[in-house]
Design an enzyme around this catalytic site. Structure first.
Site, PDB file in Angstrom:
ATOM      1  N   HIS A  66      -3.396   3.092 -30.920  1.00  0.00           N
ATOM      2  CA  HIS A  66      -4.300   2.370 -29.861  1.00  0.00           C
ATOM      3  C   HIS A  66      -5.376   1.258 -30.669  1.00  0.00           C
ATOM      4  O   HIS A  66      -5.385   0.286 -30.234  1.00  0.00           O
ATOM      5  CB  HIS A  66      -5.381   3.608 -29.198  1.00  0.00           C
ATOM      6  CG  HIS A  66      -4.799   4.221 -28.148  1.00  0.00           C
ATOM      7  ND1 HIS A  66      -5.165   5.610 -27.880  1.00  0.00           N
ATOM      8  CD2 HIS A  66      -3.701   4.005 -27.506  1.00  0.00           C
ATOM      9  CE1 HIS A  66      -4.180   5.977 -26.916  1.00  0.00           C
ATOM     10  NE2 HIS A  66      -3.449   5.190 -26.535  1.00  0.00           N
ATOM     11  N   GLU A 110      -0.960  -1.011 -14.052  1.00  0.00           N
ATOM     12  CA  GLU A 110      -0.153   0.168 -14.409  1.00  0.00           C
ATOM     13  C   GLU A 110       0.632   0.715 -13.069  1.00  0.00           C
ATOM     14  O   GLU A 110       0.123   0.739 -11.817  1.00  0.00           O
ATOM     15  CB  GLU A 110      -1.320   1.226 -14.500  1.00  0.00           C
ATOM     16  CG  GLU A 110      -0.730   2.847 -14.499  1.00  0.00           C
ATOM     17  CD  GLU A 110       0.321   3.097 -15.453  1.00  0.00           C
ATOM     18  OE1 GLU A 110       1.490   3.666 -14.829  1.00  0.00           O
ATOM     19  OE2 GLU A 110       0.353   2.754 -16.386  1.00  0.00           O
ATOM     20  N   ASP A 160       1.491  -1.842 -23.129  1.00  0.00           N
ATOM     21  CA  ASP A 160       1.528  -0.353 -23.268  1.00  0.00           C
ATOM     22  C   ASP A 160       2.398   0.288 -22.622  1.00  0.00           C
ATOM     23  O   ASP A 160       1.867   1.088 -21.668  1.00  0.00           O
ATOM     24  CB  ASP A 160       0.075   0.104 -23.492  1.00  0.00           C
ATOM     25  CG  ASP A 160      -0.006   1.469 -24.072  1.00  0.00           C
ATOM     26  OD1 ASP A 160      -0.903   2.288 -23.594  1.00  0.00           O
ATOM     27  OD2 ASP A 160       0.964   2.088 -24.845  1.00  0.00           O
ATOM     28  N   SER A 161       3.742   0.107 -22.774  1.00  0.00           N
ATOM     29  CA  SER A 161       4.685   0.612 -21.860  1.00  0.00           C
ATOM     30  C   SER A 161       5.390   2.036 -22.351  1.00  0.00           C
ATOM     31  O   SER A 161       5.229   2.192 -23.338  1.00  0.00           O
ATOM     32  CB  SER A 161       5.629  -0.530 -21.600  1.00  0.00           C
ATOM     33  OG  SER A 161       6.643  -0.364 -22.772  1.00  0.00           O
ATOM     34  N   THR A 162       6.115   2.560 -21.408  1.00  0.00           N
ATOM     35  CA  THR A 162       6.769   3.677 -21.891  1.00  0.00           C
ATOM     36  C   THR A 162       8.170   2.945 -22.380  1.00  0.00           C
ATOM     37  O   THR A 162       8.272   1.803 -22.660  1.00  0.00           O
ATOM     38  CB  THR A 162       7.424   4.342 -20.536  1.00  0.00           C
ATOM     39  OG1 THR A 162       7.519   3.429 -19.646  1.00  0.00           O
ATOM     40  CG2 THR A 162       6.255   5.315 -19.962  1.00  0.00           C
ATOM     41  N   PRO A 167      11.172   3.006 -15.124  1.00  0.00           N
ATOM     42  CA  PRO A 167      10.336   1.891 -14.773  1.00  0.00           C
ATOM     43  C   PRO A 167      10.066   0.819 -15.863  1.00  0.00           C
ATOM     44  O   PRO A 167       9.625  -0.227 -15.514  1.00  0.00           O
ATOM     45  CB  PRO A 167       9.049   2.215 -14.092  1.00  0.00           C
ATOM     46  CG  PRO A 167       9.279   3.979 -14.588  1.00  0.00           C
ATOM     47  CD  PRO A 167      10.554   4.135 -14.746  1.00  0.00           C
TER      48      PRO A 167
HETATM   49  N1  SAM Z   1       1.738   4.626 -25.837  1.00  0.00           N
HETATM   50  C1  SAM Z   1       2.770   5.101 -25.238  1.00  0.00           C
HETATM   51  C2  SAM Z   1       4.043   5.046 -25.603  1.00  0.00           C
HETATM   52  O1  SAM Z   1       4.102   4.287 -26.812  1.00  0.00           O
HETATM   53  O2  SAM Z   1       4.940   5.443 -25.282  1.00  0.00           O
HETATM   54  C3  SAM Z   1       2.656   4.684 -23.558  1.00  0.00           C
HETATM   55  C4  SAM Z   1       1.615   5.122 -23.095  1.00  0.00           C
HETATM   56  S1  SAM Z   1       1.238   4.677 -21.423  1.00  0.00           S
HETATM   57  C5  SAM Z   1       0.998   6.233 -20.639  1.00  0.00           C
HETATM   58  C6  SAM Z   1       2.686   3.957 -20.624  1.00  0.00           C
HETATM   59  C7  SAM Z   1       2.476   3.705 -19.220  1.00  0.00           C
HETATM   60  O3  SAM Z   1       3.519   2.454 -18.965  1.00  0.00           O
HETATM   61  C8  SAM Z   1       2.804   4.783 -18.280  1.00  0.00           C
HETATM   62  O4  SAM Z   1       1.588   5.108 -17.693  1.00  0.00           O
HETATM   63  C9  SAM Z   1       3.551   4.117 -17.215  1.00  0.00           C
HETATM   64  O5  SAM Z   1       3.376   4.519 -15.646  1.00  0.00           O
HETATM   65  C10 SAM Z   1       3.494   2.617 -17.335  1.00  0.00           C
HETATM   66  N2  SAM Z   1       4.602   1.829 -16.769  1.00  0.00           N
HETATM   67  C11 SAM Z   1       5.976   2.143 -17.006  1.00  0.00           C
HETATM   68  N3  SAM Z   1       6.796   1.035 -16.292  1.00  0.00           N
HETATM   69  C12 SAM Z   1       5.786   0.285 -15.817  1.00  0.00           C
HETATM   70  C13 SAM Z   1       5.978  -1.004 -15.288  1.00  0.00           C
HETATM   71  N4  SAM Z   1       7.126  -1.590 -14.885  1.00  0.00           N
HETATM   72  N5  SAM Z   1       4.639  -1.733 -15.049  1.00  0.00           N
HETATM   73  C14 SAM Z   1       3.538  -1.281 -15.127  1.00  0.00           C
HETATM   74  N6  SAM Z   1       3.380   0.048 -15.727  1.00  0.00           N
HETATM   75  C15 SAM Z   1       4.511   0.616 -16.197  1.00  0.00           C
END
Ligand code: SAM
Length: 292
Positions: A66, A110, A160-162, A167
C-alpha cells in the site's frame, strides 16, 4: 480435537506451486457477482483476504504494497491533486493516498460493491478514515468503462487490481492503458499491480510493452511482499516525464517533509529511489517488452 483447516492459494497451480495457510477461523466466505471471497484469521498474518484463490491483503504485511503503490507515484509527481484508484476494494491504498494533503480529490472505481461493503466490517482501519474523508468518492463500475468515458483528468492513476483473470483481465490490456492515458494530465503518472516477475514474467512484459507504446517512459519498480509469494513484486510505471522516475533522494525527502512526514513502515526516500534499481533478471524481463 477439530482437524486443522488449511486454505491454499491456487493462483500458481499451473506452475505446480502453492502457498497454504493454516486457518485459525474463517470470518467470512461468499460467492459475489464477481469473485469467490474468503476472509480468515491466521496466527502469523492476521486477517487474510483471498479473491478467487489469490491473496489480496493481509493485516500483517499490507503496509508494504500500500505504501509503495501510493507514496512512490504521488511524491514522484510532487503536486498531485486529482488521483484515481481502479480496483482497491479493501481501501488500503485509499487510506495511504489521503495522507497526502496535496490531494484534493480521490476517486476509487471498484467493480465489486460487496468487497467494499465487507471491508467496512472487516478492515475498518482502512475504510473508517477513508469513508469519513470528504475528498473521497467511490464509484461502483468496471474500471474500463469509467476511464473510457470520464472527462476528468488525473495526476495519478493507481491500478490496484486483481490478477489478469476474470474481471481483472481487462485492466492489463492495451485498450485500458490507452484509455487511462487519455484521462491523465500532462505530468501524470500511472502505477499498476503487475505480479511477481519470477512467476508471472509474461504479465510484466505485456504491460510494459503497452506502456512503451503509449508513454515516453514505461518500466517497473519492485518491493518484497511476504504474501505475494515468489520474490519481488513488480509495480508497473508509466509516465511521459522520464525524470520523474529518477528523482534524487534529497528531492524525495524534501517532498515527504512538505507532505507532513506522516509515519511510514516501508517507504523511505532511499527505498523509493532503490526500488527502481532492478535486479538483472527483472531488467531483462522488462527489456523483452522493449523488443516486443
Ligand atoms: N492488492 C491486491 C492484489 O495485489 O492482488 C488487490 C486488492 S483489491 C482487493 C483488487 C480489487 O480489484 C478487487 O476488489 C476487485 O473487485 C477489483 N477489480 C477487479 N477487476 C476490476 C475491474 N475491471 N474494474 C474495477 N475493479 C476491479
Amino acid at each position: 480435537m477439530a482437524e486443522q483447516r488449511w486454505i491454499p492459494e491456487t493462483l500458481f497451480d499451473d506452475l505446480g506451486f502453492r502457498m497454504t495457510f493454516a486457518v485459525e477461523k474463517v470470518l467470512y466466505e461468499q460467492q459475489t457477482d464477481h469473485h469467490h471471497l474468503v476472509l480468515f484469521e491466521q496466527r502469523h498474518f492476521g486477517k487474510v483476504l483471498m479473491l478467487d484463490g489469490a491473496t489480496q491483503v493481509t493485516t500483517k504485511d499490507e503496509f508494504i504494497y500500500h505504501e509503495m503503490m501510493t507514496h512512490v507515484p504521488i511524491l514522484a509527481h510532487g503536486a498531485a491533486r486529482e488521483v484515481l484508484i481502479v480496483g482497491g476494494g479493501d481501501c488500503g491504498i485509499a487510506e495511504e493516498v489521503l495522507k497526502h494533503k496535496s490531494v484534493k480529490r480521490l476517486t476509487q472505481v471498484e467493480i465489486d460493491a460487496s468487497v467494499v461493503e465487507f471491508s467496512k466490517e472487516h478492515f475498518p482501519e482502512f475504510t473508517g478514515p477513508v469513508l469519513a474523508d470528504k475528498r473521497f468518492d467511490l464509484i461502483i463500475d468496471d474500471g474500463m468503462n469509467y476511464v473510457a468515458k470520464t472527462d476528468r483528468r488525473f495526476d495519478g492513476i493507481i491500478i490496484d487490481s486483481t490478477d489478469p483473470q476474470g474481471p481483472g483481465a481487462v485492466l492489463f490490456t492495451y485498450e485500458f492503458y490507452a484509455a487511462c492515458k487519455r484521462c491523465m494530465g500532462e505530468s501524470g503518472i500511472m502505477v499498476t499491480q503487475n505480479g511477481v516477475p519470477f512467476l508471472q514474467p509474461d504479465e510484466l512484459i505485456s504491460s510494459v510493452g503497452h506502456f512503451r507504446k503509449l508513454f515516453a517512459d514505461g518500466s517497473c519498480y519492485v518491493a518484497a511482499i511476504p504474501t505475494y509469494i515468489g520474490g519481488h513484486m513488480a509495480m508497473g510505471w508509466a509516465a511521459d516525464d522520464p525524470a520523474s522516475r529518477a528523482l534524487p533522494v534529497a528531492i524525495l525527502a524534501e517532498r515527504y517533509a512538505a507532505a507532513g512526514k506522516f509515519p511510514t513502515r516501508y517507504w523511505t526516500p532511499e527505498v523509493h529511489r532503490a526500488a527502481f534499481a532492478l535486479p538483472r533478471f527483472i531488467a531483462e524481463i522488462v527489456e523483452k517488452a522493449r523488443a516486443g
